[in-house]
Design a protein around this motif. Sequence first.
Motif, PDB file in Angstrom:
ATOM      1  N   ARG A  68       0.854  -1.186   0.000  1.00 40.35           N
ATOM      2  CA  ARG A  68       0.000   0.000   0.000  1.00 40.35           C
ATOM      3  C   ARG A  68       0.895   1.243   0.000  1.00 40.35           C
ATOM      4  NH1 ARG A  68      -5.114   0.946   1.891  1.00 40.35           N
ATOM      5  NH2 ARG A  68      -5.522   3.067   2.577  1.00 40.35           N
ATOM      6  N   PRO A  69       0.614   2.230  -0.860  1.00 40.87           N
ATOM      7  CA  PRO A  69       1.448   3.441  -0.893  1.00 40.87           C
ATOM      8  C   PRO A  69       1.435   4.156   0.454  1.00 40.87           C
ATOM      9  CG  PRO A  69      -0.040   3.377  -2.779  1.00 40.87           C
ATOM     10  CD  PRO A  69      -0.442   2.260  -1.866  1.00 40.87           C
ATOM     11  N   SER A  70       2.577   4.612   0.887  1.00 38.32           N
ATOM     12  CA  SER A  70       2.669   5.285   2.186  1.00 38.32           C
ATOM     13  C   SER A  70       1.903   6.604   2.196  1.00 38.32           C
ATOM     14  CB  SER A  70       4.133   5.531   2.554  1.00 38.32           C
ATOM     15  OG  SER A  70       4.729   6.368   1.587  1.00 38.32           O
ATOM     16  N   THR A  71       1.672   7.178   1.015  1.00 36.83           N
ATOM     17  CA  THR A  71       0.956   8.451   0.929  1.00 36.83           C
ATOM     18  C   THR A  71      -0.557   8.275   0.864  1.00 36.83           C
ATOM     19  OG1 THR A  71       1.229   8.413  -1.465  1.00 36.83           O
ATOM     20  CG2 THR A  71       2.883   9.621  -0.197  1.00 36.83           C
ATOM     21  N   ALA A  72      -1.032   7.040   0.782  1.00 32.51           N
ATOM     22  CA  ALA A  72      -2.472   6.786   0.682  1.00 32.51           C
ATOM     23  C   ALA A  72      -3.156   7.009   2.028  1.00 32.51           C
ATOM     24  CB  ALA A  72      -2.727   5.362   0.214  1.00 32.51           C
ATOM     25  N   SER A  73      -4.340   7.556   1.972  1.00 38.73           N
ATOM     26  CA  SER A  73      -5.133   7.749   3.174  1.00 38.73           C
ATOM     27  C   SER A  73      -5.498   6.388   3.768  1.00 38.73           C
ATOM     28  CB  SER A  73      -6.401   8.526   2.821  1.00 38.73           C
ATOM     29  OG  SER A  73      -7.321   8.477   3.884  1.00 38.73           O
ATOM     30  N   SER A  74      -5.601   6.327   5.060  1.00 36.33           N
ATOM     31  CA  SER A  74      -5.940   5.060   5.712  1.00 36.33           C
ATOM     32  C   SER A  74      -7.354   4.603   5.379  1.00 36.33           C
ATOM     33  CB  SER A  74      -5.780   5.189   7.226  1.00 36.33           C
ATOM     34  OG  SER A  74      -6.648   6.202   7.710  1.00 36.33           O
ATOM     35  N   ILE A  75      -8.217   5.518   4.928  1.00 41.38           N
ATOM     36  CA  ILE A  75      -9.581   5.126   4.564  1.00 41.38           C
ATOM     37  C   ILE A  75      -9.722   4.777   3.085  1.00 41.38           C
ATOM     38  CG2 ILE A  75     -10.654   6.404   6.449  1.00 41.38           C
ATOM     39  CD1 ILE A  75     -11.360   8.588   4.403  1.00 41.38           C
ATOM     40  N   THR A  76      -8.645   4.952   2.308  1.00 42.60           N
ATOM     41  CA  THR A  76      -8.669   4.613   0.888  1.00 42.60           C
ATOM     42  C   THR A  76      -8.550   3.095   0.734  1.00 42.60           C
ATOM     43  OG1 THR A  76      -7.603   6.699   0.331  1.00 42.60           O
ATOM     44  CG2 THR A  76      -7.529   4.965  -1.330  1.00 42.60           C
ATOM     45  N   PRO A  77      -9.501   2.474   0.023  1.00 41.37           N
ATOM     46  CA  PRO A  77      -9.396   1.019  -0.167  1.00 41.37           C
ATOM     47  C   PRO A  77      -8.167   0.669  -1.009  1.00 41.37           C
ATOM     48  CG  PRO A  77     -11.352   1.905  -1.278  1.00 41.37           C
ATOM     49  CD  PRO A  77     -10.662   3.042  -0.619  1.00 41.37           C
ATOM     50  N   TRP A  78      -7.498  -0.397  -0.662  1.00 46.67           N
ATOM     51  CA  TRP A  78      -6.326  -0.850  -1.411  1.00 46.67           C
ATOM     52  C   TRP A  78      -6.468  -2.342  -1.643  1.00 46.67           C
ATOM     53  CZ3 TRP A  78      -2.646   0.670  -4.467  1.00 46.67           C
ATOM     54  CH2 TRP A  78      -1.538  -0.142  -4.687  1.00 46.67           C
ATOM     55  N   ALA A  79      -6.806  -2.713  -2.881  1.00 49.78           N
ATOM     56  CA  ALA A  79      -6.971  -4.121  -3.214  1.00 49.78           C
ATOM     57  C   ALA A  79      -5.617  -4.793  -3.421  1.00 49.78           C
ATOM     58  CB  ALA A  79      -7.816  -4.257  -4.473  1.00 49.78           C
ATOM     59  N   GLY A  80      -4.591  -4.003  -3.625  1.00 49.65           N
ATOM     60  CA  GLY A  80      -3.274  -4.553  -3.900  1.00 49.65           C
ATOM     61  C   GLY A  80      -3.125  -4.879  -5.364  1.00 49.65           C
ATOM     62  N   ARG A  81      -1.893  -4.987  -5.814  1.00 50.62           N
ATOM     63  CA  ARG A  81      -1.652  -5.389  -7.192  1.00 50.62           C
ATOM     64  C   ARG A  81      -0.284  -6.033  -7.288  1.00 50.62           C
ATOM     65  NH1 ARG A  81      -1.163   0.478  -9.985  1.00 50.62           N
ATOM     66  NH2 ARG A  81       0.633   1.042  -8.787  1.00 50.62           N
ATOM     67  N   PHE A  82      -0.136  -6.791  -8.339  1.00 46.62           N
ATOM     68  CA  PHE A  82       1.075  -7.557  -8.594  1.00 46.62           C
ATOM     69  C   PHE A  82       1.811  -6.874  -9.738  1.00 46.62           C
ATOM     70  CE2 PHE A  82       3.348 -11.189 -10.490  1.00 46.62           C
ATOM     71  CZ  PHE A  82       3.945 -11.728  -9.355  1.00 46.62           C
ATOM     72  N   ARG A  83       3.016  -6.392  -9.481  1.00 44.25           N
ATOM     73  CA  ARG A  83       3.823  -5.730 -10.508  1.00 44.25           C
ATOM     74  C   ARG A  83       4.611  -6.803 -11.268  1.00 44.25           C
ATOM     75  NH1 ARG A  83       3.843  -0.963 -12.915  1.00 44.25           N
ATOM     76  NH2 ARG A  83       3.463  -0.051 -10.893  1.00 44.25           N
ATOM     77  N   VAL A  84       4.262  -7.005 -12.537  1.00 44.03           N
ATOM     78  CA  VAL A  84       4.879  -8.038 -13.359  1.00 44.03           C
ATOM     79  C   VAL A  84       6.254  -7.585 -13.831  1.00 44.03           C
ATOM     80  CG1 VAL A  84       4.659  -9.371 -15.489  1.00 44.03           C
ATOM     81  CG2 VAL A  84       2.633  -8.895 -14.105  1.00 44.03           C
ATOM     82  N   ARG A  85       7.264  -8.431 -13.612  1.00 44.98           N
ATOM     83  CA  ARG A  85       8.627  -8.141 -14.078  1.00 44.98           C
ATOM     84  C   ARG A  85       8.993  -8.961 -15.310  1.00 44.98           C
ATOM     85  NH1 ARG A  85      10.312  -7.981  -8.230  1.00 44.98           N
ATOM     86  NH2 ARG A  85      10.093  -5.778  -7.729  1.00 44.98           N
ATOM     87  N   THR A  86       8.498 -10.189 -15.377  1.00 42.62           N
ATOM     88  CA  THR A  86       8.715 -11.037 -16.554  1.00 42.62           C
ATOM     89  C   THR A  86       7.447 -11.835 -16.818  1.00 42.62           C
ATOM     90  OG1 THR A  86       9.561 -12.935 -15.298  1.00 42.62           O
ATOM     91  CG2 THR A  86      11.184 -11.335 -16.076  1.00 42.62           C
ATOM     92  N   LEU A  87       7.246 -12.203 -18.080  1.00 43.44           N
ATOM     93  CA  LEU A  87       6.118 -13.049 -18.414  1.00 43.44           C
ATOM     94  C   LEU A  87       6.461 -13.925 -19.597  1.00 43.44           C
ATOM     95  CD1 LEU A  87       3.827 -11.552 -20.816  1.00 43.44           C
ATOM     96  CD2 LEU A  87       4.779  -9.849 -19.303  1.00 43.44           C
ATOM     97  N   ARG A  88       5.789 -15.076 -19.657  1.00 46.64           N
ATOM     98  CA  ARG A  88       6.008 -16.019 -20.753  1.00 46.64           C
ATOM     99  C   ARG A  88       4.893 -17.042 -20.758  1.00 46.64           C
ATOM    100  NH1 ARG A  88       8.808 -20.332 -17.876  1.00 46.64           N
ATOM    101  NH2 ARG A  88       9.517 -19.441 -15.950  1.00 46.64           N
ATOM    102  N   VAL A  89       4.830 -17.809 -21.828  1.00 51.39           N
ATOM    103  CA  VAL A  89       3.877 -18.915 -21.908  1.00 51.39           C
ATOM    104  C   VAL A  89       4.469 -20.057 -21.087  1.00 51.39           C
ATOM    105  CG1 VAL A  89       2.789 -20.581 -23.450  1.00 51.39           C
ATOM    106  CG2 VAL A  89       3.087 -18.213 -24.184  1.00 51.39           C
ATOM    107  N   PRO A  90       3.691 -20.632 -20.186  1.00 51.93           N
ATOM    108  CA  PRO A  90       4.232 -21.722 -19.355  1.00 51.93           C
ATOM    109  C   PRO A  90       4.613 -22.947 -20.200  1.00 51.93           C
ATOM    110  CG  PRO A  90       2.009 -21.092 -18.654  1.00 51.93           C
ATOM    111  CD  PRO A  90       2.325 -20.309 -19.879  1.00 51.93           C
ATOM    112  N   GLU A  91       5.723 -23.563 -19.880  1.00 52.36           N
ATOM    113  CA  GLU A  91       6.203 -24.735 -20.601  1.00 52.36           C
ATOM    114  C   GLU A  91       5.224 -25.891 -20.520  1.00 52.36           C
ATOM    115  OE1 GLU A  91       8.188 -23.196 -18.288  1.00 52.36           O
ATOM    116  OE2 GLU A  91       9.599 -22.219 -19.632  1.00 52.36           O
ATOM    117  N   VAL A  92       4.436 -25.950 -19.459  1.00 51.65           N
ATOM    118  CA  VAL A  92       3.477 -27.039 -19.286  1.00 51.65           C
ATOM    119  C   VAL A  92       2.526 -27.090 -20.475  1.00 51.65           C
ATOM    120  CG1 VAL A  92       1.638 -27.915 -17.790  1.00 51.65           C
ATOM    121  CG2 VAL A  92       3.628 -26.797 -16.788  1.00 51.65           C
TER     122      VAL A  92
END
Length: 97
Positions: A68-92
């Motif tokens: 959660r951003p440190s500058t965000a208000s405590s009453i602001t909802p934060w669902a969270g997010r995943f920051r993607v660094r790499t992606l590919r088609v799974p070998e499976v």
Amino acid sequence: MQDYFLIGGITRLKIFRVPEFGPRASFRLERPGESSVICSVADDVARQFIAHYREGDIVAVTGAFEPRPSTASSITPWAGRFRVRTLRVPEVIWLAA
């Protein structure tokens, strides 16, 4: 920050361009039997993502959950997010084909 490896299907794909920073994308990674994860992609990874992947594709992503951003208000909802660094088609998937 710890990196995680997730595999799932792309849903709710949104692609946009920020003039100062370039292309961006966000999507939900739907994982069977687990909760979905909101993902964000930026910079060179976003360029690769936009060129090669579409809604419904199965991908393997590596990245980190953003706190959660440190500058965000405590009453602001934060669902969270995943920051993607790499992606590919799974070998499976390739092995099953």
